[in-house]
Scaffold this motif. Structure first.
Motif, short mmCIF file in Angstrom:
data_model
loop_
_atom_site.label_atom_id
_atom_site.label_comp_id
_atom_site.label_asym_id
_atom_site.label_seq_id
_atom_site.Cartn_x
_atom_site.Cartn_y
_atom_site.Cartn_z
N ILE A 97 0.85 -1.19 0.00
CA ILE A 97 0.00 0.00 0.00
C ILE A 97 0.89 1.24 0.00
O ILE A 97 1.76 1.39 0.85
CB ILE A 97 -0.92 0.01 1.23
N LYS A 98 0.67 2.11 -0.94
CA LYS A 98 1.52 3.28 -1.11
C LYS A 98 1.28 4.31 0.00
O LYS A 98 0.13 4.57 0.37
CB LYS A 98 1.26 3.93 -2.46
N PHE A 99 2.36 4.83 0.55
CA PHE A 99 2.27 5.93 1.52
C PHE A 99 1.95 7.21 0.75
O PHE A 99 2.77 7.71 -0.01
CB PHE A 99 3.58 6.06 2.28
N ASP A 100 0.74 7.72 0.90
CA ASP A 100 0.27 8.85 0.10
C ASP A 100 -0.68 9.72 0.92
O ASP A 100 -1.90 9.67 0.77
CB ASP A 100 -0.44 8.31 -1.16
N PRO A 101 -0.13 10.56 1.82
CA PRO A 101 -1.00 11.38 2.67
C PRO A 101 -1.87 12.36 1.88
O PRO A 101 -3.01 12.63 2.29
CB PRO A 101 -0.01 12.10 3.59
N GLU A 102 -1.36 12.87 0.79
CA GLU A 102 -2.18 13.81 0.01
C GLU A 102 -3.35 13.08 -0.63
O GLU A 102 -4.47 13.59 -0.67
CB GLU A 102 -1.32 14.49 -1.06
N GLY A 103 -3.09 11.88 -1.13
CA GLY A 103 -4.18 11.08 -1.69
C GLY A 103 -5.19 10.71 -0.62
O GLY A 103 -6.40 10.65 -0.88
N ALA A 104 -4.70 10.47 0.59
CA ALA A 104 -5.59 10.14 1.70
C ALA A 104 -6.52 11.31 2.02
O ALA A 104 -7.72 11.13 2.28
CB ALA A 104 -4.76 9.75 2.92
N LYS A 105 -5.98 12.51 2.00
CA LYS A 105 -6.79 13.70 2.27
C LYS A 105 -7.91 13.84 1.22
O LYS A 105 -9.05 14.20 1.55
CB LYS A 105 -5.92 14.95 2.26
N ASN A 153 -1.95 13.97 10.55
CA ASN A 153 -1.36 14.59 9.36
C ASN A 153 -2.31 14.64 8.17
O ASN A 153 -2.10 15.42 7.24
CB ASN A 153 -0.08 13.84 8.95
N ILE A 154 -3.34 13.79 8.18
CA ILE A 154 -4.31 13.84 7.09
C ILE A 154 -5.64 14.46 7.55
O ILE A 154 -6.66 14.36 6.86
CB ILE A 154 -4.56 12.45 6.47
N GLY A 155 -5.61 15.09 8.74
CA GLY A 155 -6.78 15.83 9.19
C GLY A 155 -7.75 15.04 10.04
O GLY A 155 -8.90 15.45 10.21
N VAL A 156 -7.29 13.90 10.58
CA VAL A 156 -8.15 13.09 11.44
C VAL A 156 -7.72 13.28 12.89
O VAL A 156 -6.53 13.15 13.22
CB VAL A 156 -8.05 11.59 11.07
N LYS A 157 -8.66 13.59 13.76
CA LYS A 157 -8.34 13.71 15.17
C LYS A 157 -8.27 12.30 15.77
O LYS A 157 -9.26 11.57 15.77
CB LYS A 157 -9.41 14.53 15.90
N ALA A 158 -7.09 11.93 16.25
CA ALA A 158 -6.89 10.57 16.72
C ALA A 158 -6.45 10.55 18.18
O ALA A 158 -5.58 11.32 18.59
CB ALA A 158 -5.83 9.89 15.86
N THR A 159 -7.06 9.68 18.95
CA THR A 159 -6.69 9.48 20.35
C THR A 159 -6.12 8.08 20.51
O THR A 159 -6.79 7.09 20.20
CB THR A 159 -7.91 9.63 21.28
N ALA A 160 -4.88 8.01 20.98
CA ALA A 160 -4.21 6.73 21.17
C ALA A 160 -4.32 6.33 22.64
O ALA A 160 -3.68 6.93 23.50
CB ALA A 160 -2.74 6.82 20.75
N ASN A 161 -5.13 5.34 22.91
CA ASN A 161 -5.28 4.83 24.27
C ASN A 161 -4.35 3.63 24.46
O ASN A 161 -4.66 2.52 24.01
CB ASN A 161 -6.73 4.42 24.54
N VAL A 162 -3.23 3.86 25.11
CA VAL A 162 -2.28 2.79 25.40
C VAL A 162 -2.58 2.27 26.80
O VAL A 162 -2.50 3.03 27.78
CB VAL A 162 -0.82 3.28 25.30
N VAL A 163 -2.96 1.01 26.89
CA VAL A 163 -3.44 0.45 28.15
C VAL A 163 -2.66 -0.81 28.51
O VAL A 163 -1.89 -1.34 27.70
CB VAL A 163 -4.95 0.14 28.06
N ASP A 164 -2.88 -1.29 29.73
CA ASP A 164 -2.22 -2.53 30.15
C ASP A 164 -2.81 -3.71 29.39
O ASP A 164 -3.89 -3.63 28.81
CB ASP A 164 -2.38 -2.73 31.66
N ARG A 165 -2.08 -4.83 29.44
CA ARG A 165 -2.44 -5.99 28.66
C ARG A 165 -3.85 -6.49 28.99
O ARG A 165 -4.63 -6.84 28.11
CB ARG A 165 -1.41 -7.10 28.89
N GLY A 166 -4.22 -6.50 30.26
CA GLY A 166 -5.53 -6.99 30.66
C GLY A 166 -6.65 -6.15 30.10
O GLY A 166 -7.64 -6.68 29.58
N THR A 167 -6.51 -4.82 30.21
CA THR A 167 -7.53 -3.91 29.67
C THR A 167 -7.63 -4.04 28.17
O THR A 167 -8.72 -4.10 27.60
CB THR A 167 -7.21 -2.46 30.07
N TRP A 168 -6.48 -4.08 27.52
CA TRP A 168 -6.44 -4.22 26.06
C TRP A 168 -7.14 -5.50 25.62
O TRP A 168 -7.96 -5.50 24.70
CB TRP A 168 -4.99 -4.21 25.59
N SER A 169 -6.84 -6.61 26.28
CA SER A 169 -7.43 -7.89 25.91
C SER A 169 -8.94 -7.86 26.06
O SER A 169 -9.67 -8.39 25.21
CB SER A 169 -6.84 -9.00 26.79
#
Length: 508
Positions: free
Chosen positions: A328-336, A376-392
Motif C-alpha cells: 500500500i503506497k504511503f500517500d498522505p495527500e491522496g488520503a486527504k 497529518n491527514i486531518g483526522v483527530k486521533a486518540t491513542a489509548n495505550v493500556v495494560d495488557r488486561g484492559t487491552w485484551s
C-alpha cells in the motif's frame, strides 16, 4: 479403522515420533521473562503465545504442531473419514491419565471437545471449531466427530493448542482456578501462578509419552517493560527474554553470556477496525491505510524488526496457499482527497485506538506514531495505550459493544483456513471487526469442502485478495521475532507464532 476409508494428509503431517527413549532425570531450572501476563491457561479462552507455550507443555492434544508447523500425532494413533465424509474418527493411546489420576480415555476427549463447542461455555474458539459438530466416545480408545459441515482442514484444527484436551471433571470442580492451574496430561504441571508476577511449571510425575520433562522447573517472570526484561538477562536473573527491542540488541549481543536469536515469524501486526460509523466507508478505510509510512516506521521505530505487509496473512501461515500483493503506497495527500470525497473536512473525523503496552515490539510508540499519521491527514486521533488486561478485554468485545474505533492486534495462526475463517467469516467469535462479506463467506465454506490443493489455492487466494481490497484492517507489518537467550540454554525451539517449545531444553 479397517471399515473406514482413510483420508491421509501426507503432505502436511510429519508423522508420529517413536516410542519414548530413556531420558535422564529432569535437572536445572529454566528462567524465562515474558512481557505479557497471561489471563488464563484454559485453551478455550487463551489468546497469548506465552500461554500457548504453557498449554503445549501442560496439556496434550490429539495432534500437535512442531516448531515448523508440521502436524504430528500426539494422543492420536490413527484417524480417518467415513466413506460419506460425515464422520471423522480418531483412535487414541490407551492407559493415559491426567495429572490428578483421572483417566484420559475417549470419554474424556469427547467431553473436552463438547465443552469447547458448547455455546453456554462461551469459548472464543467455538465458531472456528463448530464444523466438528458433536464428539462421541466409542469404547475406551475411539472418538468420533459427527461433522456439522465438511472440513478438509480438520487436522490443523485439532493440532492447534486451542484443541488441547482439558479435564472437564476438574473444570467443574475447580471453576476459575482451572485457568490458573489446569489439570492436564502433558510433561509439566503448573505448580504456582501469581497473577501479574510469575508462574512456575514442574514435571508431571504421571506423564507417559514422547516428550518427557527435561527440566526440574520452568520459572516465568512477568516484566511488561522492555528495559526491565533486558536487565534481567544482562544481570543473569533469567535465561530467556522475549521481544528484545531494537535498541537493546547490540547490548545483548555484546554480552559474553547471551545472544539475540531471530526465529522465523508469521506474526501479522495490524490495526483491526471496528466496522461501524465512518469506518464502514471503504474510502475512509483506504485513506487511513494510505496515511501510514510502514517502511519508515519499521526502520525508525522497530529498528528493522518488521517487514511492511503485502497481505494480511503472514509468511509461514501456509505458504503454498498464501498470496501477496503490491504494498500500500504511503500517500498522505491522496488520503486527504479520499476523506474529502467521503465528506470529511479536516478535523471532522475523530477516532480512538486501543493499543497494548509490552505485547508487541514497540507497540506503545507505534500507536502514538499512527495517531500522528492520522493527524497529518486531518483526522483527530486518540491513542489509548493500556495494560495488557484492559487491552485484551477491549479487543475481545463484540463489535457492537466497542466504544473505540480500532485496536492493535497481532495474528499468527498456522493454517490458511484457521486464520481466515476465524477473522473474516461473518459472526465467528474471533471476528472482532464485524466484517461480513457474503462472497467471502461462500468461499470460506467452499474452501472447507474441497481437498484438491490447486482448487484450495484458487479459493483462498481469492479470499485474501478480497480482504486486501476491502481493508477491514490498517495493514502494518510482519513482526520479526527477537529473543535474548543465555548461552547455557540448549535445545530451545520457537514456533513462528512465538510459542516457546521446551521439549528438548537442557541447561549446560
Amino acid at each position: 479403522m479397517e471399515k473406514l476409508r482413510l483420508v491421509r494428509y501426507a503432505a502436511v503431517v510429519a508423522g508420529v515420533l517413536g516410542s519414548t527413549a530413556a531420558m535422564a532425570a529432569p535437572e536445572g531450572v529454566l528462567r524465562v521473562a515474558v512481557g505479557a501476563d497471561p489471563a488464563t491457561f484454559d485453551p478455550a479462552f487463551n489468546d497469548l503465545p506465552v500461554a500457548n507455550a504453557v498449554d503445549l507443555a501442560v496439556l496434550e492434544g490429539l495432534f500437535r504442531l512442531d516448531p515448523k508447523n508440521n502436524i504430528q500425532k500426539n494422543l492420536a494413533t490413527d484417524y480417518g473419514f467415513s466413506a460419506d465424509g460425515k464422520v471423522f474418527t480418531v483412535k487414541i493411546k490407551t492407559g493415559k491419565t491426567f495429572s490428578n489420576g483421572d483417566p484420559l480415555n475417549a470419554e474424556a476427549v469427547a467431553a473436552s471437545f463438547n465443552r469447547l463447542l458448547d455455546e453456554k461455555v462461551g469459548s472464543i474458539y467455538r465458531g472456528l471449531y463448530a464444523s466438528l459438530g458433536v464428539a462421541k466416545a466409542v469404547g475406551e480408545d475411539t472418538v468420533e466427530f459427527h461433522m456439522a459441515e465438511p472440513n478438509g482442514h480438520v487436522l490443523m484444527l485439532l493440532a492447534n493448542t486451542a484443541a488441547s484436551i482439558v479435564n472437564v471433571k476438574a473444570v467443574a470442580q475447580m471453576g476459575a482456578e482451572y485457568g490458573r492451574k489446569p489439570v492436564g496430561s502433558g510433561p509439566y504441571m503448573v505448580d504456582k501462578f501469581i497473577g501479574g508476577e510469575s508462574f512456575r511449571l514442574v514435571p508431571n510425575p504421571t506423564y507417559a509419552g514422547d516428550y518427557p520433562a527435561t527440566l526440574k522447573a520452568i520459572d516465568f517472570t512477568v516484566a511488561p517493560e522492555d528495559g526491565a526484561r533486558m536487565a534481567l538477562l544482562e544481570t543473569g536473573g533469567v535465561d530467556v527474554v522475549e521481544r528484545v527491542p531494537p535498541e537493546s540488541m547490540p547490548a545483548i549481543n555484546a554480552l559474553k553470556t547471551a545472544k539475540v536469536i531471530n526465529p522465523p515469524s508469521m506474526f501479522s501486526i495490524n490495526m483491526e477496525l471496528v466496522l461501524r460509523g465512518p469506518l464502514k466507508d471503504a474510502k475512509v478505510r483506504k485513506a487511513l491505510n494510505m496515511a501510514i509510512d510502514r517502511q519508515g516506521m519499521a526502520e525508525g521505530i522497530l529498528g528493522g524488526l518488521g517487514t511492511p505487509s503485502v497481505g494480511m496473512v503472514g509468511p509461514g501461515t501456509q505458504d503454498e496457499l498464501r498470496r501477496t500483493f503490491p504494498p500500500i503506497k504511503f500517500d498522505p495527500e491522496g488520503a486527504k482527497k479520499l476523506l474529502a470525497e467521503a465528506g470529511y473536512k479536516p478535523g471532522a473525523l475523530q477516532l480512538t485506538m486501543t493499543c497494548p503496552n509490552g505485547r508487541y515490539i514497540k507497540d506503545a510508540q507505534v500507536c502514538q506514531a499512527i495517531a500522528g499519521s492520522f493527524e497529518n491527514i486531518g483526522v483527530k486521533a486518540t491513542a489509548n495505550v493500556v495494560d495488557r488486561g484492559t487491552w485484551s478485554k477491549v479487543i475481545g468485545l463484540d463489535p457492537a459493544q466497542r466504544t473505540d474505533n480500532m485496536g492493535m492486534v497481532g495474528r499468527a495462526t498456522a493454517g490458511m483456513d484457521y486464520t481466515l475463517f476465524r477473522l473474516f467469516k461473518s459472526g465467528v467469535g474471533a471476528n472482532r471487526t464485524g466484517y461480513s462479506n457474503p462472497k467471502v463467506d461462500d468461499l470460506l465454506a467452499e474452501g472447507r469442502r474441497v481437498t484438491d490443493p490447486a482448487k484450495q489455492k484458487e479459493i483462498y487466494g481469492e479470499v485474501q485478495e478480497i480482504v486486501w481490497n476491502d481493508q477491514p484492517f490498517i495493514f502494518l507489518w510482519y513482526q520479526t521475532q527477537a529473543l535474548g537467550v543465555s548461552n547455557k540454554v540448549q535445545g530451545l525451539e520457537v514456533q513462528p507464532n512465538e510459542t516457546l517449545v521446551f521439549d528438548k531444553v537442557t541447561l549446560k
